[in-house]
Write a protein that holds these residues in place. Sequence first.
Motif, PDB file in Angstrom:
ATOM      1  N   LYS A   1      -6.493  -2.072   8.109  1.00  0.00           N
ATOM      2  CA  LYS A   1      -6.285  -3.504   8.324  1.00  0.00           C
ATOM      3  C   LYS A   1      -4.831  -3.827   8.003  1.00  0.00           C
ATOM      4  O   LYS A   1      -4.220  -3.173   7.147  1.00  0.00           O
ATOM      5  CB  LYS A   1      -7.188  -4.336   7.411  1.00  0.00           C
ATOM      6  N   PRO A   2      -4.277  -4.855   8.656  1.00  0.00           N
ATOM      7  CA  PRO A   2      -2.900  -5.244   8.320  1.00  0.00           C
ATOM      8  C   PRO A   2      -2.835  -5.860   6.921  1.00  0.00           C
ATOM      9  O   PRO A   2      -3.743  -6.570   6.497  1.00  0.00           O
ATOM     10  CB  PRO A   2      -2.549  -6.270   9.398  1.00  0.00           C
ATOM     11  N   THR A   3      -1.754  -5.576   6.235  1.00  0.00           N
ATOM     12  CA  THR A   3      -1.559  -6.093   4.886  1.00  0.00           C
ATOM     13  C   THR A   3      -1.086  -7.546   4.953  1.00  0.00           C
ATOM     14  O   THR A   3      -0.135  -7.847   5.675  1.00  0.00           O
ATOM     15  CB  THR A   3      -0.510  -5.254   4.137  1.00  0.00           C
ATOM     16  N   PRO A   4      -1.730  -8.451   4.204  1.00  0.00           N
ATOM     17  CA  PRO A   4      -1.248  -9.846   4.175  1.00  0.00           C
ATOM     18  C   PRO A   4       0.166  -9.908   3.593  1.00  0.00           C
ATOM     19  O   PRO A   4       0.570  -9.048   2.792  1.00  0.00           O
ATOM     20  CB  PRO A   4      -2.233 -10.547   3.250  1.00  0.00           C
ATOM     21  N   GLN A   5       0.899 -10.910   3.981  1.00  0.00           N
ATOM     22  CA  GLN A   5       2.305 -11.014   3.606  1.00  0.00           C
ATOM     23  C   GLN A   5       2.508 -11.035   2.096  1.00  0.00           C
ATOM     24  O   GLN A   5       3.461 -10.453   1.591  1.00  0.00           O
ATOM     25  CB  GLN A   5       2.923 -12.254   4.243  1.00  0.00           C
ATOM     26  N   GLU A   6       1.616 -11.701   1.340  1.00  0.00           N
ATOM     27  CA  GLU A   6       1.819 -11.792  -0.113  1.00  0.00           C
ATOM     28  C   GLU A   6       1.652 -10.444  -0.827  1.00  0.00           C
ATOM     29  O   GLU A   6       2.134 -10.273  -1.943  1.00  0.00           O
ATOM     30  CB  GLU A   6       0.905 -12.841  -0.751  1.00  0.00           C
TER      31      GLU A   6
ATOM     32  N   ASP B   1       2.422  -7.470   0.914  1.00  0.00           N
ATOM     33  CA  ASP B   1       3.263  -6.523   1.645  1.00  0.00           C
ATOM     34  C   ASP B   1       4.610  -6.396   0.937  1.00  0.00           C
ATOM     35  O   ASP B   1       5.611  -6.957   1.353  1.00  0.00           O
ATOM     36  CB  ASP B   1       3.434  -6.985   3.092  1.00  0.00           C
ATOM     37  N   THR B   2       4.604  -5.651  -0.154  1.00  0.00           N
ATOM     38  CA  THR B   2       5.785  -5.499  -1.006  1.00  0.00           C
ATOM     39  C   THR B   2       6.250  -4.047  -0.974  1.00  0.00           C
ATOM     40  O   THR B   2       5.645  -3.202  -0.318  1.00  0.00           O
ATOM     41  CB  THR B   2       5.444  -5.883  -2.457  1.00  0.00           C
ATOM     42  N   GLU B   3       7.306  -3.765  -1.719  1.00  0.00           N
ATOM     43  CA  GLU B   3       7.780  -2.378  -1.795  1.00  0.00           C
ATOM     44  C   GLU B   3       6.748  -1.489  -2.477  1.00  0.00           C
ATOM     45  O   GLU B   3       6.648  -0.297  -2.157  1.00  0.00           O
ATOM     46  CB  GLU B   3       9.120  -2.310  -2.531  1.00  0.00           C
ATOM     47  N   ILE B   4       5.925  -2.046  -3.357  1.00  0.00           N
ATOM     48  CA  ILE B   4       4.876  -1.277  -4.013  1.00  0.00           C
ATOM     49  C   ILE B   4       3.809  -0.875  -2.992  1.00  0.00           C
ATOM     50  O   ILE B   4       3.332   0.263  -2.995  1.00  0.00           O
ATOM     51  CB  ILE B   4       4.255  -2.082  -5.183  1.00  0.00           C
ATOM     52  N   MET B   5       3.452  -1.777  -2.096  1.00  0.00           N
ATOM     53  CA  MET B   5       2.484  -1.441  -1.057  1.00  0.00           C
ATOM     54  C   MET B   5       3.051  -0.369  -0.122  1.00  0.00           C
ATOM     55  O   MET B   5       2.328   0.531   0.298  1.00  0.00           O
ATOM     56  CB  MET B   5       2.075  -2.691  -0.271  1.00  0.00           C
TER      57      MET B   5
END
Length: 161
Positions: free
Chosen positions: A127-132, A134-138
């Motif tokens: 599934k696409p990652t939500p913007q909140e 979607d960080t460098e950790i993700m």
Amino acid sequence: MLRQLRMTMDISGWIFLPWRRSASNIKDTPPLPLTSTLNDVIVDYEDPDYLPLPEYPVRPNEPLDVRKQRLLYQSRKRGMLENDLLLSTFAAKHLQNFSAEQTAQYDQLINGVSNDWDIYYWATDVKPTPQEYDTEIMELLKEHVKNAERVSRLRQPDLNT
């Protein structure tokens, strides 16, 4: 003793009931007291908007080393084996080198999401990652999931390493 014997006979009757039906076409057998899940279809529904989601408590004064220890524990005890393996190996590899901001992002990722399947689906690109989230950790977690170095991850890493 008689109660256990009766329960054992009932259970063995339920186990062999399909075989008995096909072998002798008996129509007067009692129905199973337990429901069968053989023909169930599993569907992943979106969470409804009207359900209240619990808020994870913010810990603003928590020291960084204590926070990392807590996150290491929480990465190992997720409630589903897939995330236990993914997040515990990820934390063992990266958590000690995270800055305070990266640690806060990782804390928000694993504790801000109410459904562990969401983390798993995002990390595996189902599934696409939500913007909140979607960080460098993700992005690091997604690279970890790809396992380019082909590391065997059949068990969680030791805590003392």
